[in-house]
Design an enzyme around this catalytic site. Structure first.
Site, short mmCIF file in Angstrom:
data_model
loop_
_atom_site.label_atom_id
_atom_site.label_comp_id
_atom_site.label_asym_id
_atom_site.label_seq_id
_atom_site.Cartn_x
_atom_site.Cartn_y
_atom_site.Cartn_z
N HIS A 197 31.50 48.76 15.64
CA HIS A 197 31.50 47.82 16.62
C HIS A 197 32.39 46.28 16.14
O HIS A 197 33.02 45.77 16.95
CB HIS A 197 30.02 47.29 16.45
CG HIS A 197 29.79 46.54 17.67
ND1 HIS A 197 30.00 47.03 18.96
CD2 HIS A 197 29.40 45.26 18.21
CE1 HIS A 197 29.72 46.25 20.09
NE2 HIS A 197 29.26 45.02 19.51
N SER A 245 31.87 43.80 23.99
CA SER A 245 30.58 44.31 23.83
C SER A 245 29.85 44.02 25.13
O SER A 245 30.19 44.42 26.19
CB SER A 245 29.80 43.54 22.61
OG SER A 245 28.56 44.34 22.50
N ASP A 253 31.27 53.11 16.05
CA ASP A 253 30.30 51.94 16.67
C ASP A 253 28.84 52.47 17.06
O ASP A 253 28.77 53.35 17.45
CB ASP A 253 30.77 51.48 17.94
CG ASP A 253 30.42 50.21 18.34
OD1 ASP A 253 29.27 49.87 18.13
OD2 ASP A 253 31.36 49.50 19.01
#
Length: 711
Positions: free
Chosen positions: A683, A563, A648
């Site tokens: 995610h 991320s 995501d």
């Protein structure tokens, strides 16, 4: 597209049927997918950027899906020789996990609550027992049954009504963190007709056992912006809007105080907080503002007796302080110091009990738990005896008790759940994480905390663990992990899956770089906005340190981040690619400027205080100087494994897809470059506990294959 998929699988099957050496040679001749180029001019502040792969953000475009599938097929074909090893790694990691495991029960409102897993099952079972652990088990939710027919499943926001009759819960079956809330009658097992769609999943009960409060997301940006009131048994379309957050840099949430007296609506941005409170006995009343928002004023509230305790940065308290105010006079002018600000100690959180105040602090990069009796009879700290540990309070929702429940672990010590009697100062270890297989002994591993010197002279801590047989000769493979954003502290934690690397000679290290809050609030401030590059140079300097100290060498050093940590990976491979043999970038945030200029993308506007707003030229120029996608250049890059999820909602799949497509066209040399897209997840990756191990086996096989370790 169908013929392409069939060809990809034939490559995999054929490679699996021939000797490994020949399969590996043949895989070298497989051509990587090349995304088509459709130039798009992006103009801002009289600066023009050409994005050749902007078209990849068309989620519904069949050509986009085809390209992502081709990248998956390419990865499968190129790594066919590791498939059996991946299976072995998966089985090895799975074998260390106690499959029929359960959490330590906690007591709340007359029931013991338990989360448990059954052997061979991917998902948890939520259960409770009335008044005694010897009472019959009542299964609230069996997620294994609920997940049938779904490639992704997540239960969240479980909330039981005060009379213990109902449970509200949220379900996400896509991985995009968009939930549907329902209500279950725990006495009959019936799922009620109440169905609330497109929400965050969390909800809280008023004290009347008939009213729920929940948060709803903006349909485009997924920002949680509204709080609604729902009456049990009514149509959700008629729910009452009780708060609408108009500022698109703020997110809202709703909860109930531990004292159970107040319902609270929280609204916050990166730098600013605001709360509204309502007596939980009066759900149809109007929420009252606790303290109106003031830009830069952060605070959180905890109710006790006739007062609120306020954790805040008021009066330039960079590392926060604790204040107190009457529940009838909540404006900041009434707040009084309880624990004053200290330059060297970060105040992270509090737990309030009937007889004690428990404070979580951090100093010199280490966390501490402080016990403060309300009687004033003398406060004290829990003792911890090394420098690579993580101690934290856990489930403490019972107000009238002298027992504090906390967790403890280190990089070589499995996590424990401990009950500590604050009156007698005695503790009971309720559970220590079991590492099955019979071979694990924490005495076989060495833990260290060392300090690297950054370019500007700042000392940056590194926590590491390795097998005691490792020698500092520069030949050891070392995996260096970091995050470095949002003030998130990367604790030195234990991982049974990590043993798969440690037992094969790897050193595992965490770089506590600026941008996190590991060494206090200033550590965070020095790694954000116009100081963001400190995050990248800190990591590079930590990399140079472990090489100079002969823990490893550039031909054996690996980096990993996900991320915002994936942004870190993208920056370091542009800046210092020669330092790394391989890099793992999970769901990487790499197209910084384009994303931050698009306020329709989830999370964007709320991130301006973290990264800056590129609509301002000074932030645009600074972002442009480090944005990984914009700074890809013709040079040698390390071997790279990049992962993403089609659904995501935090880092859109097209960021890593565009990044990899661009890297393919300009990078020199023959290093590996893989893009793996989970077409069913978001995610967080796969939802099942064992499915996620398969993803980890892929990453580990990438590292081990580069080290020529195949068993």
């Amino acid at each position: 597209m169908e013929s392409t998929i069939r060809l990809g699988w034939l490559c995999v099957i054929f490679a699996a049927l021939i000797p490994k050496g020949k399969a590996q040679t043949m895989s070298e001749n497989i051509q990587a997918p090349i995304a088509k180029i459709i130039p798009k001019q992006l103009v801002k502040h009289k600066n023009t950027r050409t994005d050749n792969y902007f078209w990849l953000n068309e989620r519904e475009n069949p050509e986009v899906i085809a390209y992502l599938n081709q990248e998956n097929e390419y990865y499968n074909a190129k790594t066919a020789h590791t498939k059996q090893f991946q299976t072995e790694l998966f089985e090895e990691m799975k074998a260390r996990i106690k499959e029929d495991d359960q959490s330590v029960p906690y007591f709340y409102n007359g029931y013991y609550y338990i989360t448990r897993y059954e052997k061979g099952q991917d998902y948890p079972i939520y259960a409770r027992k009335k008044e005694s652990l010897s009472a019959p088990e009542e299964i609230l939710f069996n997620c294994n049954e609920m997940a049938k027919g779904h490639s992704y499943f997540q239960l969240g926001g479980l909330s039981v009504s005060p009379n213990n009759k109902y449970a509200s819960f949220g379900v996400d079956t896509q991985g995009r963190r968009i939930y549907t809330i329902q209500v279950k009658d725990l006495e009959t097992g019936e799922i009620l007709s109440d169905t609330i769609k497109n929400v965050t999943g969390g909800s809280v009960w008023a004290n009347d056992n008939a009213t729920l409060f929940y948060t709803q997301q903006d349909k485009v940006t997924l920002r949680s912006d509204k709080v609604y009131r729902h009456k049990l048994g009514t149509d959700a379309k008629k729910d009452i809007l009780v708060f609408d957050e108009k500022d698109d840099t703020f997110n809202v949430y709703v909860y109930k105080e531990k004292s159970r007296k107040y319902l609270v609506i929280g609204s916050g941005s990166t730098l600013t907080s605001e709360y509204r409170i309502l007596n939980a006995d009066q759900p149809e009343g109007e929420f009252q503002v606790f303290q109106p928002r003031v830009r830069g004023l952060e605070y959180s509230i905890s109710h006790y007796g006739d007062s609120f305790y306020v954790l805040t940065n008021k009066d330039k308290a960079t590392n926060f302080k604790l204040m107190k105010t009457p529940e009838t006079a909540t404006l900041k002018k009434h707040w009084k110091d309880v624990i004053p600000h200290r330059e060297e100690v970060l105040l992270e959180g509090i737990d309030i009990f009937k007889n004690y105040l428990v404070v979580e602090e951090r100093s010199n990069g280490l966390n501490h738990i402080r016990i403060m009796p309300w009687s004033g009879s003398g406060d004290y700290y829990l003792p911890f005896d090394n420098e690579t540990y993580n101690a934290y309070t856990t489930t403490n929702i019972d107000f009238d008790t002298d027992v504090l429940r906390y967790g403890y672990q280190s990089m070589a010590t499995p996590s424990s759940v401990i009950d500590f009697n604050m009156a007698t100062k005695t503790k009971v270890v309720l559970k220590e994480q079991e590492v099955l297989g019979g071979t694990f002994d924490k005495n076989n591993y060495v833990e260290e905390r060392v300090w690297a010197t950054a370019t500007d002279g700042t000392k940056v801590p590194i926590s590491m663990v390795y097998h005691k047989s490792v020698q500092k000769n520069g030949k050891n493979p070392l995996l260096l992990y970091a995050y470095g954003s949002y003030g998130s502290t990367m604790e030195p934690y234990f991982s049974s899956t990590r043993l798969t690397l440690l037992d094969r000679g790897f050193i595992y290290a965490i770089a506590h770089i600026r941008g996190g809050e590991d060494l206090g609030r200033k550590w965070y401030e020095d790694g954000k906005l116009l100081h963001k590059k400190n995050t990248f140079t800190d990591f590079i300097d930590c990399s140079k340190f472990v090489i100079e100290q002969k823990y490893t060498s550039a031909s054996h050093l690996y980096a990993e981040g996900g991320s915002a940590g994936g942004l870190l990976m993208g920056a370091i491979v542009n800046m210092s690619p020669e330092l790394y043999h391989g890099v793992i970038a999970q769901v990487p945030f790499v197209d910084v400027i384009t994303t931050m200029l698009d306020d329709s993308i989830p999370l964007t506007t709320g991130e301006y205080d973290e990264w800056g707003n590129p609509n301002s030229k000074k932030y645009y120029d600074y972002m442009l100087s480090y944005s990984p996608y914009d700074n890809v250049k013709e040079q040698k890059y390390p071997n790279m494994f990049v992962s993403t999820g089609l659904h995501d909602s935090q880092v859109q799949y097209w960021e890593p897809a565009k990044w990899v497509a661009k890297l393919r066209t300009v990078k020199k040399g023959d290093t590996a470059l893989y893009l793996v897209t989970n077409m069913d997840a978001g995610h967080g990756g796969a939802s099942g506990r064992f499915e996620s191990l398969k993803e980890l086996a892929r990453e580990f096989s990438f590292l081990l294959d580069l080290e020529k370790i195949n068993k």
